[in-house]
Design a protein around this motif. Structure first.
Motif, PDB file in Angstrom:
ATOM      1  N   LEU A   1      -4.605   7.403  -0.667  1.00  0.00           N
ATOM      2  CA  LEU A   1      -4.274   6.143  -0.005  1.00  0.00           C
ATOM      3  C   LEU A   1      -4.592   5.016  -0.978  1.00  0.00           C
ATOM      4  O   LEU A   1      -5.718   4.925  -1.460  1.00  0.00           O
ATOM      5  CB  LEU A   1      -5.095   5.951   1.276  1.00  0.00           C
ATOM      6  N   ALA A   2      -3.593   4.208  -1.257  1.00  0.00           N
ATOM      7  CA  ALA A   2      -3.773   3.116  -2.227  1.00  0.00           C
ATOM      8  C   ALA A   2      -3.490   1.779  -1.562  1.00  0.00           C
ATOM      9  O   ALA A   2      -2.474   1.604  -0.892  1.00  0.00           O
ATOM     10  CB  ALA A   2      -2.834   3.320  -3.413  1.00  0.00           C
TER      11      ALA A   2
ATOM     12  N   GLU B   1       6.221   1.769   2.951  1.00  0.00           N
ATOM     13  CA  GLU B   1       5.187   1.591   3.976  1.00  0.00           C
ATOM     14  C   GLU B   1       5.033   0.113   4.313  1.00  0.00           C
ATOM     15  O   GLU B   1       4.911  -0.718   3.435  1.00  0.00           O
ATOM     16  CB  GLU B   1       3.832   2.132   3.484  1.00  0.00           C
TER      17      GLU B   1
ATOM     18  N   ARG C   1       0.841  -1.192   0.000  1.00  0.00           N
ATOM     19  CA  ARG C   1       0.000   0.000   0.000  1.00  0.00           C
ATOM     20  C   ARG C   1       0.874   1.239   0.000  1.00  0.00           C
ATOM     21  O   ARG C   1       2.061   1.171   0.293  1.00  0.00           O
ATOM     22  CB  ARG C   1      -0.953  -0.025   1.181  1.00  0.00           C
ATOM     23  N   ALA C   2       0.263   2.353  -0.341  1.00  0.00           N
ATOM     24  CA  ALA C   2       1.046   3.575  -0.496  1.00  0.00           C
ATOM     25  C   ALA C   2       0.219   4.796  -0.125  1.00  0.00           C
ATOM     26  O   ALA C   2      -1.007   4.790  -0.246  1.00  0.00           O
ATOM     27  CB  ALA C   2       1.542   3.699  -1.930  1.00  0.00           C
ATOM     28  N   LEU C   3       0.939   5.822   0.293  1.00  0.00           N
ATOM     29  CA  LEU C   3       0.310   7.083   0.694  1.00  0.00           C
ATOM     30  C   LEU C   3       1.047   8.218   0.012  1.00  0.00           C
ATOM     31  O   LEU C   3       2.271   8.212  -0.060  1.00  0.00           O
ATOM     32  CB  LEU C   3       0.430   7.231   2.218  1.00  0.00           C
TER      33      LEU C   3
END
Lengths: 103, 282, 278
Positions: free
Chosen positions: A31-32, A102, A17-19
């Motif tokens: 937010l992914a 993350e 996941r990523a921000l």
């Protein structure tokens, strides 16, 4: 404040996941997370109302142009321009595909 | 003066967001976030008022190590709602400091660093923000009995309101020239006291009163740094090595009261007078 | 009906609560403090205690701190008044109670205040109260009037227990209505409508009590000039607070947590604790 939802065809689920970004003036937070195979969903909460068509156009350009991993995307927007929206989503995908930091 | 090579080597601390600031201060690889953005503990009070929320409520709680020792870094994101303190973000800071104090009572020497970029209470959460700030004060007062609590005001939001009191409770305060530190925001003072008293649009005047350089020259902060990640990290390490001071700045009421006796309150305050009085008396 | 001889609520209640000591010869206004910070040593539930109030002083040398605001001198003087008690009781088995009588309109807003670091003055006061509490002094905050923002943070919000008079003029808030309306770009009417739905934004003391931050909300008949029955009621309540604090092992502010309107303050702490150890 307005809430908008979109879906786009996609590949296999993203991993990790990523921000990207902040909910600051003229900016947004992305937010992914991994989505269900074949579909990317985007849920937008924006401080600016009545811009559904613009969002659809921007998201289509970024998410439908090339096949991307299936992702569940949440966007919290504080009046970002289409250019900033695009940049932040691309940042999030870069972090996802670059096996982001993350945990 | 820095030469070009030195300037190129510098990495701006101010340009980093809260999360990256916290990461940059912790030992490499030790960063671990608690109640992060994907936990989505957002402000119900803002949402109820039609305000878009940020997934971490603007506060990063980062566990990790500093110089090999257990640490927690609390970083406020100034770009979100002016770094204002609501219920969730405030409880994150207070709760983490409370746990750090508890660690110390169990023999674990956890230290805390607080990155202040905040206008103080989030007015949409008014009394819950104020209550959280009182609890932050309480927790700093508790923890600093064991370990230094290091505050950093890097800029560009600065540190105001009840959180400037929190800064005043810290064992050590680090600022840059982009930092401002004061209780009341310029606009509020102008509204309450008039433009003659405080012209909120006169930027050189505001900076001459509350800017980082003035605060350092007046001995109200402990370090005045270039905007550089390496310098920031080195300064944090140095203050941790020094340990908690024998007497905190907030415990020097006798010295400050003696200084106040030398202030001619009939005259308006001037930055150079403040420097002179505090350099002599503190 | 304000006129020059009118005394503030804070001063009225401070005088009223010192009454017991006065009749027994035990009450003494402590010298060495500025006129704006009144310090009285008097009996509370039969034992020596210190009562502290910030009161208006029209002759305050600092012009922005003449109407009962907590200014530079007030912040550091509060710290001194509290630390005197802590120092005197160090090494003894009984720690004297400290009662902050709270009626503070605001912190002082001015150039002198910012220039000399009013944040540091208020930090001194907050630190002194917190240290007294941590050292085992029962600290009680008695809110008899306004308890606004930075002024409350300096004078009372570090107390083990907060008691407020149940009266329309008793108010705890982060910012006055007019200023809050300006800052949030709303009208005062909009702000009031919002406060109906959002308890932390409300200005009335009953809404504040719902947040769980008060130990007691106490009705009195004459909040401006308390009569004997009012004083009795408040003194009984202070005595109960004293017992409650002494019966509680905790020296922190955790007794304020737990109300439904402040559910997240507790949930955040629980989640932090759960994830604290890797």
């Amino acid at each position: 404040m307005e809430q908008l939802n979109f879906t786009f065809p996609a590949l296999d689920p993203a991993s990790g996941r990523a921000l990207a970004g902040v909910v600051g003036s003229g900016d947004l937070e992305v937010l992914a997370e991994p989505g269900a195979a074949g579909t990317t969903t985007v849920s937008v909460t924006t401080s600016v109302t009545g811009m559904g068509r613009v969002w659809e156009a921007v998201l289509t350009r970024v998410l439908a142009a090339t096949p991307l991993p299936a992702t569940k995307i949440e966007i919290n927007d504080f009046g970002a321009t289409p250019g900033v929206v695009r940049m932040r989503i691309e940042q999030a995908f870069e972090e996802l595909t670059g096996s982001g930091r993350e945990a | 003066m820095m030469n070009t090579a030195e300037l190129l080597k510098r990495e701006s601390f101010i340009e980093l967001g809260a999360r990256e600031r916290a990461r940059s201060l912790l030992d490499p690889g030790s960063f671990r976030e608690l109640i992060g953005p994907f936990d989505r503990l957002t402000s119900p009070w803002l949402a109820a008022q039609g305000v878009v929320t940020q997934a971490d409520d603007g506060v990063v709680v980062a566990r990790g190590r500093i110089a090999g020792q257990p640490a927690v870094v609390l970083a406020i994101e100034g770009a979100y709602q002016g770094g204002s303190m609501g219920e969730v973000g405030g409880a994150k800071i207070a709760g983490a400091l409370e746990l750090a104090a508890e660690d110390n009572r169990r023999g674990i020497p956890t230290r805390a660093v607080i990155l202040f970029e905040t206008g103080g209470v989030r007015l949409q959460e008014a009394n819950l923000g104020l209550a959280a700030i009182a609890e932050i004060h309480a927790a700093i007062a508790d923890l600093r009995r064991y370990q230094p609590v290091i505050g950093i005001v890097a800029g560009t939001v600065g540190c105001f309101g009840g959180m400037s009191i929190a800064a005043g409770l810290c064992s050590y305060l680090i600022v840059t020239r982009e930092a401002r530190l004061g209780l009341n925001g310029p606009q509020v003072i102008e509204q309450e006291a008039g433009i003659e008293e405080y012209d909120s649009r006169d930027r050189p005047f505001i900076w001459s009163i509350t800017g980082g350089e003035q605060r350092f020259a007046s001995k109200l902060v402990d370090a005045y740094l270039e905007d550089d990640v390496g310098a920031m990290r080195a300064s944090v390490h140095e203050f941790i090595r020094m340990g908690a001071p024998a007497r905190h700045r907030s415990d020097r009421e006798a010295d400050f009261l003696a200084c106040m006796e030398r202030v001619d309150a009939a005259e308006q305050a001037r930055p150079e007078t403040v420097r002179a009085i505090y350099q002599k008396g503190l | 009906m304000a006129h020059e001889t009118e005394i503030s609520r804070g001063a009225a209640w401070l005088a009223a609560l010192a009454r017991d000591g006065a009749t027994t010869g035990g009450a003494a206004t402590v010298a060495g403090h500025p006129a704006s910070v009144q310090v009285v040593d008097a009996a509370l539930a039969g034992e020596p205690a210190r009562f502290i109030a910030v009161v208006p002083d029209p002759r305050n040398p600092f012009p922005r701190a003449r109407r009962g605001e907590v200014g530079l001198v007030e912040g550091w003087a509060l710290a001194r008044a509290v630390r005197e008690v802590v120092a005197a009781d160090t090494g003894t088995s009984r720690r004297r109670p400290i009662v902050a009588v709270i009626d503070v309109t605001s912190q002082a807003y001015g150039r002198r205040e910012e220039a000399y670091g009013i944040h540091q003055a208020l930090a001194s006061a907050a630190a002194a109260y917190a240290d007294a509490r941590l050292a085992g002094h029962p600290v009680i905050g008695l809110i008899v009037g306004k308890a606004m923002s930075g002024a409350l943070l300096a004078h009372g919000y570090q107390a083990n227990r907060l008691i407020a008079l149940d009266d329309p003029q008793v108010m705890v808030h982060a910012m006055g209505k007019a200023a809050a309306a300006r800052v949030t770009l709303r009208s005062v009417e909009q702000l009031e409508a919002l406060a109906e739905k959002i308890p932390p934004m409300a200005y009335d003391i009953a809404s504040f009590a719902r947040l769980g931050l008060l130990w007691r909300l106490l009705p009195v008949s004459r909040p401006d000039a308390p009569d004997a029955a009012d004083i009795d009621r408040v003194e009984r309540c202070l005595a109960e607070a004293l017992d409650d604090i002494r019966a509680d092992e905790r020296r922190d502010l955790s007794s304020r947590l737990g109300q439904p309107d402040r559910r997240l303050s507790l949930e955040v702490r629980e989640r932090l604790r759960a994830g604290w150890e890797a």
